[in-house]
Scaffold this active site. Sequence first.
Site, PDB file in Angstrom:
ATOM      1  N   GLY A  23       8.663  35.015  31.267  1.00  0.00           N
ATOM      2  CA  GLY A  23       9.032  36.016  30.259  1.00  0.00           C
ATOM      3  C   GLY A  23       7.812  36.791  29.825  1.00  0.00           C
ATOM      4  N   ASN A  24       7.919  37.480  28.717  1.00  0.00           N
ATOM      5  CA  ASN A  24       6.744  38.169  28.174  1.00  0.00           C
ATOM      6  C   ASN A  24       6.832  38.191  26.661  1.00  0.00           C
ATOM      7  OD1 ASN A  24       8.089  40.742  27.296  1.00  0.00           O
ATOM      8  ND2 ASN A  24       8.574  40.811  29.480  1.00  0.00           N
TER       9      ASN A  24
END
Length: 408
Positions: free
Chosen positions: A213-214
């Site tokens: 993810g980020n």
Amino acid sequence: MEPIPVFKQRRIILGVTGGIAAYKAADLASKLTQAGAQVDVVMTAAATRFVAPLTFHALTGRPVWTDLWTPVPETAIPHVTLGEAAELVVIAPATADFIAKMAHGLADDLLSALCLSTRAPILIAPAMDVGMWANPVTRENVERLRARGVEVAGPAYGRMASGLEGWGRMIEPAELIGHIRRILGRKGPLAGHRVVVTAGPTYEPIDPVRFIGNRSSGKQGFALAQAALDRGAEVVLITGPVALETPVGARRIDVGTAAEMAEAVWRECGEADVLLMAAAVADYRPARMQPLKIKKGAALTLELVATVDILEGVAARRVERGKPRVVVGFAAETGDLVENARAKLQAKGLDLIVANDVTEPGAGFAVETNRVTLIDAQGRVEPLPLMSKAAVAEAILDRVVDLLQEKG
Ligand code: CTP
């Protein structure tokens, strides 16, 4: 709360009736005033038993009205003049008793007389004991008001002052403000336009418990959705996993992966006028999702493959259908901001790109502020100062309104 354009110099009557939730109306009056509205508070006699008129006077900086009969120098007939000047009448809290009076057209105090005579839209936020809300008499009264165009926000489920739990709590001021924005904004420059907004990160699964993810919080995308609602747009908010409240009036679609987001965006864009692609879409995903949790052991190499580019898909569809008419992309860069962003604008066929240098303090992920540069397809470059994400959203939506106009 900082000033919000949709509230600027808008005239709101805040009617307060006699329930314990009247203390929340003080917070509401304060927030609306800070947002830029001119708030005139009208209290019933019962409301003054819970909160002193002085409290509202201090919070709004304006006279507070409590009596139908007191002669006042500014106006001979306050219930008429106040109601005529108002753009919106909000009754919060609205007790069962006051709702009954409204439903039957009684007008024996200033607030009920004003509700009867005004031509402004009326929004009520019911607040009462569980039994009173559940009573068929109240339900009938509320339905009667709805049928006449009165908007009803809430009540919420929760704990009552009595200790009982159930439906009847007034909704929180923050949510009520969302309803107020929706009503104040509905004749705005984007009325009749559908705006699709994407927000947040995407999660690309590695195994059943892990993902790539980020750090995107979704805040900028959600602020864009709110700014579009404030201008009267019909808003579809497609979001990755985030911990944010949906702006009142937006239709929210939750997605996980880039592929899911792509499908939702392409579907919703078929009928959209504007796409605001603020999501931080993952560029890579694991080539295969492991069906079972990966056990710890020696070094592990993950094979990654590129995700689908959502904006490229939008550009292709746009050639066929001509929709969305305006497409706005975002560029998160760590250097050569304008050159990189301009290249993306061209490669992805955008009308406007919002570029930010995520290495700058106060800009980018998971903070309340942002510093962006707007670059359009005509080559105009507009660097904006460091400001709140809400203010950035306002600036972007102003540009979108202009772009729609330019396109005719
Ligand atoms: N975007 C997209 N689909 C992807 C990746 C990004 O539609 N698979 C969109 C983003 O939502 C954003 C724009 O493309 O509006 C630019 O995203 P960004 O990640 O900054 O650029 P990339 O094209 O991915 O290039 P790079 O990561 O190499 O800078």
